[in-house]
Every structure is written in C-alpha cells, then in structure tokens.
Design a protein around this motif. Structure first.
Motif, mmCIF file in Angstrom:
data_model
loop_
_atom_site.group_PDB
_atom_site.id
_atom_site.type_symbol
_atom_site.label_atom_id
_atom_site.label_comp_id
_atom_site.label_asym_id
_atom_site.label_seq_id
_atom_site.Cartn_x
_atom_site.Cartn_y
_atom_site.Cartn_z
ATOM 1 N N LEU A 37 0.848 -1.247 0.127
ATOM 2 C CA LEU A 37 -0.067 -0.015 -0.091
ATOM 3 C C LEU A 37 0.659 1.205 -0.113
ATOM 4 C CD1 LEU A 37 -2.636 -0.961 2.505
ATOM 5 C CD2 LEU A 37 -2.743 -1.188 0.040
ATOM 6 N N PHE A 38 1.389 1.749 -1.252
ATOM 7 C CA PHE A 38 2.061 2.905 -1.443
ATOM 8 C C PHE A 38 2.085 3.424 -2.631
ATOM 9 C CE2 PHE A 38 4.848 -0.675 -2.300
ATOM 10 C CZ PHE A 38 5.359 -0.358 -3.680
ATOM 11 N N GLY A 39 2.096 4.782 -3.078
ATOM 12 C CA GLY A 39 2.179 5.283 -4.350
ATOM 13 C C GLY A 39 0.846 5.315 -4.946
ATOM 14 N N ASN A 40 0.853 5.131 -6.272
ATOM 15 C CA ASN A 40 -0.816 5.443 -6.887
ATOM 16 C C ASN A 40 -1.468 3.897 -6.368
ATOM 17 O OD1 ASN A 40 -0.017 7.597 -8.418
ATOM 18 N ND2 ASN A 40 0.973 6.562 -10.132
ATOM 19 N N PHE A 41 -0.981 3.003 -6.190
ATOM 20 C CA PHE A 41 -1.758 1.868 -5.802
ATOM 21 C C PHE A 41 -2.535 2.269 -4.546
ATOM 22 C CE2 PHE A 41 -2.335 -2.215 -3.639
ATOM 23 C CZ PHE A 41 -3.400 -2.814 -4.671
ATOM 24 N N ASN A 42 -1.776 2.697 -3.563
ATOM 25 C CA ASN A 42 -2.519 3.004 -2.350
ATOM 26 C C ASN A 42 -3.599 4.081 -2.401
ATOM 27 O OD1 ASN A 42 -2.717 3.152 0.524
ATOM 28 N ND2 ASN A 42 -1.471 5.216 0.566
ATOM 29 N N ASN A 43 -3.264 4.999 -3.138
ATOM 30 C CA ASN A 43 -4.299 6.205 -3.656
ATOM 31 C C ASN A 43 -5.570 5.568 -4.321
ATOM 32 O OD1 ASN A 43 -2.504 7.961 -2.353
ATOM 33 N ND2 ASN A 43 -1.718 8.535 -4.505
ATOM 34 N N ASP A 44 -5.258 4.775 -5.096
ATOM 35 C CA ASP A 44 -6.598 3.997 -6.023
ATOM 36 C C ASP A 44 -7.343 3.282 -5.034
ATOM 37 O OD1 ASP A 44 -5.741 5.453 -8.256
ATOM 38 O OD2 ASP A 44 -4.968 3.939 -9.382
ATOM 39 N N TYR A 63 -11.259 3.522 -4.364
ATOM 40 C CA TYR A 63 -12.121 2.270 -4.557
ATOM 41 C C TYR A 63 -12.858 2.148 -3.329
ATOM 42 C CZ TYR A 63 -8.705 0.880 -8.236
ATOM 43 O OH TYR A 63 -7.844 0.867 -9.161
ATOM 44 N N ILE A 64 -12.568 2.261 -2.198
ATOM 45 C CA ILE A 64 -13.275 2.150 -1.005
ATOM 46 C C ILE A 64 -14.118 3.478 -0.831
ATOM 47 C CG2 ILE A 64 -13.071 2.067 1.448
ATOM 48 C CD1 ILE A 64 -10.454 0.291 0.939
ATOM 49 N N PHE A 65 -13.679 4.586 -1.114
ATOM 50 C CA PHE A 65 -14.498 5.872 -0.821
ATOM 51 C C PHE A 65 -15.629 5.812 -1.747
ATOM 52 C CE2 PHE A 65 -15.674 10.287 -2.327
ATOM 53 C CZ PHE A 65 -15.616 10.752 -1.173
ATOM 54 N N ASP A 66 -15.576 5.577 -3.201
ATOM 55 C CA ASP A 66 -16.510 5.267 -4.141
ATOM 56 C C ASP A 66 -17.448 4.397 -3.747
ATOM 57 O OD1 ASP A 66 -15.176 7.298 -5.690
ATOM 58 O OD2 ASP A 66 -14.265 5.825 -7.074
ATOM 59 N N HIS A 105 -24.370 5.452 0.644
ATOM 60 C CA HIS A 105 -24.653 6.547 1.591
ATOM 61 C C HIS A 105 -23.797 6.193 3.037
ATOM 62 C CE1 HIS A 105 -27.223 8.498 -1.278
ATOM 63 N NE2 HIS A 105 -27.827 7.207 -1.175
ATOM 64 N N TRP A 106 -22.603 5.563 2.908
ATOM 65 C CA TRP A 106 -21.929 5.297 4.143
ATOM 66 C C TRP A 106 -20.980 6.687 3.929
ATOM 67 C CZ3 TRP A 106 -20.502 0.085 2.437
ATOM 68 C CH2 TRP A 106 -21.660 -1.042 2.697
ATOM 69 N N TYR A 107 -20.415 7.246 5.177
ATOM 70 C CA TYR A 107 -19.680 8.429 5.118
ATOM 71 C C TYR A 107 -18.237 8.106 5.754
ATOM 72 C CZ TYR A 107 -23.908 10.220 3.715
ATOM 73 O OH TYR A 107 -25.187 10.484 3.080
ATOM 74 N N ILE A 108 -17.055 8.325 5.061
ATOM 75 C CA ILE A 108 -15.623 7.920 5.566
ATOM 76 C C ILE A 108 -15.440 9.309 6.499
ATOM 77 C CG2 ILE A 108 -13.310 7.813 5.017
ATOM 78 C CD1 ILE A 108 -14.232 5.857 2.899
ATOM 79 N N LYS A 109 -14.969 9.353 7.675
ATOM 80 C CA LYS A 109 -14.681 10.414 8.491
ATOM 81 C C LYS A 109 -13.270 10.561 8.354
ATOM 82 C CE LYS A 109 -18.990 11.400 9.650
ATOM 83 N NZ LYS A 109 -19.436 12.609 9.282
ATOM 84 N N ARG A 110 -12.679 9.454 7.951
ATOM 85 C CA ARG A 110 -11.128 9.387 8.134
ATOM 86 C C ARG A 110 -10.437 8.098 7.511
ATOM 87 N NH1 ARG A 110 -7.503 13.740 8.559
ATOM 88 N NH2 ARG A 110 -5.551 12.832 9.258
ATOM 89 N N MET A 111 -9.579 8.098 6.753
ATOM 90 C CA MET A 111 -8.898 6.907 6.252
ATOM 91 C C MET A 111 -7.403 7.168 5.961
ATOM 92 S SD MET A 111 -10.270 4.549 3.057
ATOM 93 C CE MET A 111 -10.583 6.155 1.935
ATOM 94 N N GLU A 112 -6.749 6.311 6.660
ATOM 95 C CA GLU A 112 -5.384 6.372 6.445
ATOM 96 C C GLU A 112 -4.862 5.157 6.273
ATOM 97 O OE1 GLU A 112 -3.454 9.076 5.819
ATOM 98 O OE2 GLU A 112 -5.054 10.428 6.345
ATOM 99 N N SER A 113 -3.514 4.729 5.694
ATOM 100 C CA SER A 113 -3.161 3.649 5.554
ATOM 101 C C SER A 113 -1.546 3.478 5.792
ATOM 102 C CB SER A 113 -3.082 3.011 3.982
ATOM 103 O OG SER A 113 -2.377 3.801 3.510
#
Length: 133
Positions: free
Chosen positions: A29-36, A40-43, A49-57
């Motif tokens: 989980l780094f670089g473009n792969f991590n961002n993508d 995917y999870i955000f989308d 109608h679930w809301y991500i309040k915070r997401m980090e890896s």
C-alpha cells in the motif's frame, strides 16, 4: 452542521473503526496503488451513503473511520468494501499483484478489526440510563 443522519423513521449516528490487513502482510500500500485503493473504498461508500470520516494507511494495512446506516451490518460493509476494492485492484494492477499473490486473486487477509465508537464514554451512558425516571 448536524452530525446525525436523518432518515424517514430514524435519526442515527453509527460509526465504526475498521482495519483491513493485506494478505500475508505484504507491504504494497504505497504510491498510486495506495491512492487508488482508497478511492475504490471511498467510491463504494459513497454509493451506499456511508461516510468516511477518516481513512489512512500504512504499507500493509488501512484504517477507516466510517459512519454507516442502521440497516447495514458491519460484516456486510466489510465484505463489500474488501470485495469491491480487490476486484478493482486486480482489474487495474494485475501485473503488479501477480508478483505478490501468484496463486490467487486476493488482496486482503480473511479477517478484519472492527470497533464501534461513540461520542460519549460508556460511563456517561451508564450514568444517563441510571438517572432516568
């Protein structure tokens, strides 16, 4: 801004802290792969109608603080997010993922961590209930 979700027959604030770990704890989980993966999870969350309040890896796991609906179970949320992110990751990054998971089309370990969170402590709720009536 009101932090509660307003529905036709309820008002709620349900939040869960989730942790997904990559299969075999591979540090991918780094670089473009991590961002993508995060996108995917955000989308997937937005669609339901679930809301991500915070997401980090970190390199081998991801933390998500998620507000969800009372009609959804945490188990089903986890299943959907893992399945969708795995499918899209393999669709876009199959050449990279084959180097780590050469026998199976996987991304996440089978298990997960989930903890409900509240805006007040257990002691505060116990005192509130005790003082009713």
């Amino acid at each position: 801004m009101d932090k509660y979700q307003h529905r036709r027959h309820n008002k709620n604030l349900l939040m869960v802290h989730l942790i997904f770990v990559t299969k075999y704890r591979k540090k991918i989980l780094f670089g473009n792969f991590n961002n993508d993966i995060k996108q995917y999870i955000f989308d997937a969350c937005q669609e339901r109608h679930w809301y991500i309040k915070r997401m980090e890896s970190d390199k081998d796991h991801i933390h998500i603080l998620l507000q969800y609906n009372p009609t959804d179970s945490v188990k089903n949320i986890v299943s959907l997010l893992k399945q969708k992110s795995t499918y899209l990751a393999w669709k876009e990054y199959s050449n990279m993922l084959k180097k780590y998971y050469w026998k199976e089309r996987t991304l996440w370990s089978d298990g997960y961590f989930a903890a409900s969170i509240g805006m007040v402590s257990q002691t505060t709720i116990e005192q509130y209930i005790k003082n009713q009536g």
